[in-house]
Design a protein around this motif. Structure first.
Motif, mmCIF file in Angstrom:
data_model
loop_
_atom_site.group_PDB
_atom_site.id
_atom_site.type_symbol
_atom_site.label_atom_id
_atom_site.label_comp_id
_atom_site.label_asym_id
_atom_site.label_seq_id
_atom_site.Cartn_x
_atom_site.Cartn_y
_atom_site.Cartn_z
ATOM 1 N N LEU A 230 39.318 -9.054 -10.599
ATOM 2 C CA LEU A 230 40.348 -9.800 -11.292
ATOM 3 C C LEU A 230 41.717 -9.430 -10.727
ATOM 4 C CD1 LEU A 230 38.994 -9.195 -14.907
ATOM 5 C CD2 LEU A 230 38.515 -11.152 -13.433
ATOM 6 N N THR A 231 42.738 -10.148 -11.149
ATOM 7 C CA THR A 231 44.074 -9.851 -10.658
ATOM 8 C C THR A 231 44.489 -8.438 -11.023
ATOM 9 O OG1 THR A 231 44.956 -10.859 -12.666
ATOM 10 C CG2 THR A 231 44.802 -12.247 -10.716
ATOM 11 N N SER A 232 43.964 -7.936 -12.132
ATOM 12 C CA SER A 232 44.288 -6.576 -12.539
ATOM 13 C C SER A 232 43.371 -5.544 -11.899
ATOM 14 C CB SER A 232 44.184 -6.456 -14.059
ATOM 15 O OG SER A 232 42.872 -6.773 -14.496
ATOM 16 N N SER A 233 42.347 -6.012 -11.148
ATOM 17 C CA SER A 233 41.384 -5.115 -10.487
ATOM 18 C C SER A 233 40.788 -4.116 -11.461
ATOM 19 C CB SER A 233 42.048 -4.380 -9.314
ATOM 20 O OG SER A 233 42.484 -5.298 -8.343
ATOM 21 N N ARG B 244 25.688 13.282 -1.931
ATOM 22 C CA ARG B 244 26.319 14.390 -1.211
ATOM 23 C C ARG B 244 25.516 15.675 -1.414
ATOM 24 N NH1 ARG B 244 32.672 15.285 -1.889
ATOM 25 N NH2 ARG B 244 32.686 13.744 -0.198
ATOM 26 N N ASN B 245 25.031 15.905 -2.633
ATOM 27 C CA ASN B 245 24.233 17.110 -2.901
ATOM 28 C C ASN B 245 22.922 17.107 -2.124
ATOM 29 O OD1 ASN B 245 26.217 17.902 -4.691
ATOM 30 N ND2 ASN B 245 25.108 17.256 -6.531
ATOM 31 N N GLU B 246 22.411 15.913 -1.832
ATOM 32 C CA GLU B 246 21.153 15.802 -1.090
ATOM 33 C C GLU B 246 21.348 15.899 0.415
ATOM 34 O OE1 GLU B 246 17.915 15.470 -2.394
ATOM 35 O OE2 GLU B 246 19.036 16.122 -4.170
ATOM 36 N N GLY B 247 22.585 16.016 0.869
ATOM 37 C CA GLY B 247 22.862 16.137 2.292
ATOM 38 C C GLY B 247 23.233 14.846 2.978
ATOM 39 N N CYS B 248 23.409 13.774 2.209
ATOM 40 C CA CYS B 248 23.813 12.487 2.787
ATOM 41 C C CYS B 248 25.339 12.392 2.837
ATOM 42 C CB CYS B 248 23.277 11.326 1.950
ATOM 43 S SG CYS B 248 21.479 11.260 1.816
ATOM 44 N N GLU B 249 25.811 11.437 3.624
ATOM 45 C CA GLU B 249 27.246 11.128 3.658
ATOM 46 C C GLU B 249 27.475 9.836 2.886
ATOM 47 O OE1 GLU B 249 30.891 9.994 6.745
ATOM 48 O OE2 GLU B 249 28.867 10.394 7.509
ATOM 49 N N PRO B 250 28.000 9.896 1.655
ATOM 50 C CA PRO B 250 28.254 8.674 0.898
ATOM 51 C C PRO B 250 29.483 7.949 1.446
ATOM 52 C CG PRO B 250 28.196 10.637 -0.523
ATOM 53 C CD PRO B 250 28.336 11.105 0.882
ATOM 54 N N ILE B 251 29.374 6.636 1.559
ATOM 55 C CA ILE B 251 30.478 5.795 2.018
ATOM 56 C C ILE B 251 30.616 4.646 1.035
ATOM 57 C CG2 ILE B 251 31.296 4.255 3.842
ATOM 58 C CD1 ILE B 251 29.647 6.093 5.781
ATOM 59 N N LEU B 252 31.809 4.451 0.503
ATOM 60 C CA LEU B 252 32.029 3.374 -0.451
ATOM 61 C C LEU B 252 32.417 2.090 0.273
ATOM 62 C CD1 LEU B 252 31.925 5.697 -2.497
ATOM 63 C CD2 LEU B 252 33.872 4.640 -3.671
ATOM 64 N N GLU B 253 31.859 0.987 -0.190
ATOM 65 C CA GLU B 253 32.327 -0.320 0.278
ATOM 66 C C GLU B 253 33.783 -0.466 -0.138
ATOM 67 O OE1 GLU B 253 33.243 -4.520 -0.721
ATOM 68 O OE2 GLU B 253 32.529 -3.049 -2.198
ATOM 69 N N GLN B 254 34.608 -1.071 0.732
ATOM 70 C CA GLN B 254 36.052 -1.047 0.549
ATOM 71 C C GLN B 254 36.502 -1.594 -0.809
ATOM 72 O OE1 GLN B 254 38.397 0.194 3.131
ATOM 73 N NE2 GLN B 254 39.372 0.381 1.123
ATOM 74 N N ASN C 149 38.427 0.269 -3.818
ATOM 75 C CA ASN C 149 39.709 -0.228 -4.333
ATOM 76 C C ASN C 149 39.669 -0.425 -5.848
ATOM 77 O OD1 ASN C 149 40.591 -0.288 -1.700
ATOM 78 N ND2 ASN C 149 40.387 -2.509 -1.469
ATOM 79 N N ASN C 150 38.570 -0.979 -6.338
ATOM 80 C CA ASN C 150 38.497 -1.345 -7.750
ATOM 81 C C ASN C 150 38.072 -0.194 -8.653
ATOM 82 O OD1 ASN C 150 38.934 -4.470 -8.184
ATOM 83 N ND2 ASN C 150 37.897 -4.216 -6.222
#
Length: 298
Positions: free
Chosen positions: A17-20, A38-48, A52-53
């Motif tokens: 939404l406009t207010s995100s 992260r605790n399991e040894g993976c590298e978490p990456i967030l979708e942009q 943002n939201n």
């Protein structure tokens, strides 16, 4: 055991939404799964857009296209609607997806959020069932020119406006004339979409392994106009003959306004969505749980 997936992208459920604005529960869910990875040894990456939201800045963020090129696995935290959108975008990159259900039904986001740790831990090490679902490719043809095209995982729907009367549609399958249909609309659904809008309109459920589609009329004028199962190796063409405010929807997330004479051509896409499920998953167990069938026994 060695990790099968190391760079894992997270896609959250949010309303852009406009207010995100995003709910605390959705933000907390993304944060919880990211910390688990992260605790399991993976590298978490967030979708942009998820980053943002949610306002989560503890992890790297990437747009979908970059995720498709650089990540090993995607995890969608939300409901089936969230998965549909992400699945269409990532299918060309052949990245497998896992669905963590934060919605209410969840046919394709089948891991409950509260059970994510126990379900995901073996999957990250290669213990999973893989399930490939083909996409549909649809094109709106106007005077021999494609004016709109989209992919769909569930269905392509041609229907009338909310205040208009019935539409008249000319249907061809594999280049052969089938019928002129007067109805509120017409659904062309994949096996994945056969448990969605097509089911509520009276269509059959198709097992995901069936290479076919189901064509379901919506409130047809003629009662003998019934759903029909078709091979997905053939094109389906639907021409708008009559009616007002006619539109085409692709997974109910894309929309094209139609004119008389427009043809919606639907064919099987070259792309599939790769779903991963916990070991032991099967389609019938999903139906029993989500449709609340009486199991009768063990």
């Amino acid at each position: 055991m060695k990790l099968r997936f190391t760079r894992v992208a997270l896609f959250g459920k949010y309303q852009p939404l406009t207010s995100s604005v995003i709910s605390d529960s959705s933000r907390n869910a993304v944060q919880e799964v990211a910390q688990f990875l992260r605790n399991e040894g993976c590298e978490p990456i967030l979708e942009q857009e998820t980053a943002n939201n949610t306002g989560i800045s503890d992890y790297p963020a990437m747009p979908v296209e970059q995720i498709g090129k650089e990540c090993d696995l995607g995890m969608v935290i939300g409901g089936d609607g969230t998965m549909l959108g992400i699945g269409r975008q990532l299918a060309p990159y052949k990245i497998p997806l896992i669905g963590i259900n934060q919605g209410r039904l969840g046919f394709i986001t089948d891991i409950p959020l509260g059970e994510h740790a126990s379900a995901l831990r073996p999957m990250l090490h290669g213990e999973y069932e893989e399930d490939a679902r083909p996409l549909m490719h649809a094109c709106v043809m106007r005077q021999d020119e494609c004016v709109f095209e989209a992919l769909a995982l569930n269905d392509v729907v041609v229907n009338r406006g909310s205040t208009a009367g019935m539409v008249e549609l000319r249907v061809e399958v594999g280049g052969h004339f089938v019928s002129n249909q007067r109805a509120d609309g017409l659904i062309i659904a994949s096996p994945t979409g056969s448990t969605a809008y097509a089911l509520s309109a009276g269509g059959p459920m198709l097992h995901p392994a069936i290479p076919g589609w189901v064509m379901v009329p919506i409130a047809p004028h003629t009662l003998s106009n019934r759903p029909i199962v078709l091979p997905d190796s053939t094109d389906i063409a639907v021409e708008v003959v009559g009616g007002r405010d006619v539109s085409a929807n692709f997974d109910m997330q894309s929309l094209a306004s139609l004119q008389h004479g427009d043809r919606i051509v639907v064919r099987r896409s070259e792309h599939c969505v790769r779903f991963l499920h916990p070991r032991g998953w099967n389609y019938f167990a999903t139906l029993r749980k989500k449709l609340r069938w009486n199991e009768g026994g063990s």
